[in-house]
Design a protein around this motif. Structure first.
Motif, PDB file in Angstrom:
ATOM      1  N   ILE A 291     -60.467 -16.792 -54.439  1.00 11.08           N
ATOM      2  CA  ILE A 291     -60.993 -17.842 -55.315  1.00 11.08           C
ATOM      3  C   ILE A 291     -61.207 -17.641 -56.699  1.00 11.08           C
ATOM      4  N   GLY A 292     -60.841 -18.326 -57.690  1.00 11.17           N
ATOM      5  CA  GLY A 292     -61.175 -18.056 -58.988  1.00 11.17           C
ATOM      6  C   GLY A 292     -62.430 -18.865 -59.542  1.00 11.17           C
ATOM      7  N   LEU A 293     -63.223 -18.080 -60.256  1.00  8.16           N
ATOM      8  CA  LEU A 293     -64.508 -18.692 -60.571  1.00  8.16           C
ATOM      9  C   LEU A 293     -64.524 -18.858 -62.293  1.00  8.16           C
ATOM     10  N   ASN A 294     -64.621 -19.879 -62.663  1.00  3.14           N
ATOM     11  CA  ASN A 294     -64.921 -19.950 -64.238  1.00  3.14           C
ATOM     12  C   ASN A 294     -66.240 -20.208 -64.604  1.00  3.14           C
ATOM     13  N   TYR A 295     -66.651 -19.224 -65.281  1.00  3.55           N
ATOM     14  CA  TYR A 295     -68.088 -19.080 -65.703  1.00  3.55           C
ATOM     15  C   TYR A 295     -68.468 -19.028 -67.044  1.00  3.55           C
ATOM     16  N   PHE A 358     -61.717 -13.714 -58.563  1.00  2.00           N
ATOM     17  CA  PHE A 358     -61.849 -13.071 -60.098  1.00  2.00           C
ATOM     18  C   PHE A 358     -62.460 -14.289 -60.638  1.00  2.00           C
ATOM     19  N   VAL A 359     -62.920 -13.434 -61.903  1.00 11.64           N
ATOM     20  CA  VAL A 359     -63.284 -14.394 -62.920  1.00 11.64           C
ATOM     21  C   VAL A 359     -62.123 -14.814 -63.620  1.00 11.64           C
ATOM     22  N   CYS A 405     -64.379  -8.342 -56.279  1.00  5.81           N
ATOM     23  CA  CYS A 405     -63.786  -9.206 -57.520  1.00  5.81           C
ATOM     24  C   CYS A 405     -62.640  -8.166 -57.999  1.00  5.81           C
ATOM     25  N   PHE A 406     -61.695  -9.087 -58.410  1.00  4.94           N
ATOM     26  CA  PHE A 406     -60.176  -8.051 -58.705  1.00  4.94           C
ATOM     27  C   PHE A 406     -59.813  -8.651 -60.063  1.00  4.94           C
ATOM     28  N   GLY A 407     -60.529  -9.210 -60.843  1.00  2.00           N
ATOM     29  CA  GLY A 407     -59.938  -9.519 -62.299  1.00  2.00           C
ATOM     30  C   GLY A 407     -61.008 -10.246 -63.135  1.00  2.00           C
TER      31      GLY A 407
END
Length: 464
Positions: A291-295, A358-359, A405-407
């Motif tokens: 999953i990529g999460l934009n915060y 990752f973020v 989290c990997f990035g």
């Protein structure tokens, strides 16, 4: 002074999209998107008459830009393919687009950068919009065909893919709040659009497993963690509704393979249940690898004062709460609350099987950055560095607590076009001079990010 080290192999990168950088929006075989059409019919809606035609001219400058990635230490980079460029009529492959993307992806890799390629970033082809866009069930099969085509054409160059960037945005902005075309305000249509988008995502994942069984695929979601005004029942109920609609709607099926019963019940109670088909549940079982999460900011809510029953708009389920202690980025109007990244990390660990994530975006938009230019022409964007350090501190805390989290990717690599806002706010490590042939110039934050990437960490002078 505290040194923050990150896990081995951590991704330090940046994100952008095809429509916001490439330019050549109606050239080289590309057909119209909703953005091209909207600018053509309603140019007054766009900041300073800045439309999608040229954006940052990456189509001509990508070779040099790929070298710039290496120059500031990026080891990974996310961008997207333009659906309307690759398949201008939805069926026929544009060979010039294939040549462009293949060379672009090769040059990214030649500079030691791992590409993560996304399929859809708000840029609906106009030929599909004329058939109803995401309102139409036909969009699911159309997207699956596009995804399969991209996997087949570029799968030898790209191993890491995502289906959608922030799908909740084209739901909200296009069908609830009027900020994106077709600017409809209809809660029930918005839910149907969201449902078809979700099915399209799952259908693309299914195609991916068949074409690229050894690759990895995910989805990019914008995460706005909900914080309620109080612990009172009514406020807490509002918070649950906010999380169900804004976070769990896509995250639950992407990871768990099904829509949560709570969301199903909430939609039913408010006469918002979308039209479904018998085998949809089976399709949704195509889950992601990451999953990529934009915060950027949190979502603060309270119980609505005078809700309509059934709900006519999301505000009938929860209202915005103006937290008196907030810090605000005055240029974007968003709250700055880095603490939420720790909460997001714990959510992924505790509620989503500690799936790798990752973020995929985090950044600070600032207007008129030329104010901060030194005598050598470099923008001294210390405010951007401070913003990243604050957020990375809480991300590091979450990783230390066991979140997978990997990035960390910033928005963005080079100043880019931002939809109706054009170039009002700038986010990049590189400045784009719109008056001088899109000339790129490095900002101070780019030098800082290079050190962080090389050291796989940083020293935080504010820590004790």
């Amino acid at each position: 002074m505290t040194t923050k080290q990150f896990p081995k192999g951590f991704l330090w990168g940046a994100a952008t999209s095809a429509p916001q950088t490439e330019g050549h929006s109606l050239e080289n075989g590309k057909s119209k998107t909703t953005w091209d059409y909207w600018y053509e019919t309603s140019p007054e809606k766009f900041n300073d008459a800045q439309g999608p035609k040229n954006t940052s001219n990456l189509y001509e400058m990508y070779a040099e830009d790929c070298k710039r990635m290496q120059e500031i230490g990026l080891n990974s980079y996310r961008t997207s393919i333009a659906w309307a460029r690759l398949l201008p009529d939805g069926k026929t492959v544009n060979e010039e687009a294939v040549a462009f993307y293949r060379d672009y992806f090769k040059k990214i890799k030649e500079n030691g950068v791992a590409p993560i390629i996304n399929l859809f970033h708000f840029d609906m082809p106009m030929w599909l919009m004329e058939k109803g866009g995401w309102e139409a069930r036909e969009s699911v099969a159309a997207f699956a065909f596009y995804a399969k085509t991209a996997f087949e054409l570029f799968g030898d160059l790209v191993t890491d893919w995502t289906t959608f960037n922030e799908p909740i945005v084209h739901v909200e902005m296009g069908y609830l709040y009027g900020y994106h075309y077709p600017a409809i305000v209809d809660f029930k249509k918005a839910v149907q659009v969201g449902y078809h988008t979700l099915l399209a995502h799952a259908a693309a994942v299914k195609e991916f497993r068949a074409v690229l069984p050894t690759g990895k695929i995910g989805i990019i979601l914008n995460i706005t963690p909900t914080y309620t005004r109080s612990t009172d029942y009514a406020d807490q109920k509002a918070g649950v509704a906010s999380d169900l609609l804004n976070t769990k709607s896509f995250l639950d099926p992407a990871v768990h393979g099904k829509v949560s019963q709570e969301l199903i019940d909430l939609l039913a109670e408010n006469q918002l249940t979308p039209k479904t088909k018998e085998h949809d549940k089976e399709l949704l079982q195509n889950t992601v690898d990451f999953i990529g999460l934009n915060y950027y900011h949190p979502h603060r809510v309270k119980a609505p004062q005078n809700p309509a029953v059934p709900a006519k708009m999301p505000e009938d389920l929860y209202e915005p709460y103006d937290w008196p202690e907030k810090r605000i980025n005055p240029y974007r109007g968003w709250e700055i609350y880095p603490e939420a990244l720790y909460d997001v990390a714990m959510m992924m660990k505790n509620e989503y099987n500690n799936l790798p994530w990752f973020v995929s975006e985090n950044g600070m938009g600032v207007a008129d950055e030329e104010r901060f230019m030194d005598e050598k022409g470099m923008i001294q964007d210390d405010y951007r560095i401070e913003f990243m350090v604050e957020h990375l501190n809480y991300l590091h805390k979450g990783i230390e607590a066991g979140s997978n989290c990997f990035g960390y990717h910033t928005w963005t690599f080079i100043d880019c076009w931002s939809w109706l806002n054009g170039y009002r706010n700038r986010y990049g490590f590189y400045r784009v001079d719109l008056e001088d042939h899109y000339k790129r110039s490095l900002k101070k934050s780019g030098l800082w990010f290079k050190e962080v990437s090389q050291n796989n960490g940083y020293t935080d002078a504010s820590s004790t």
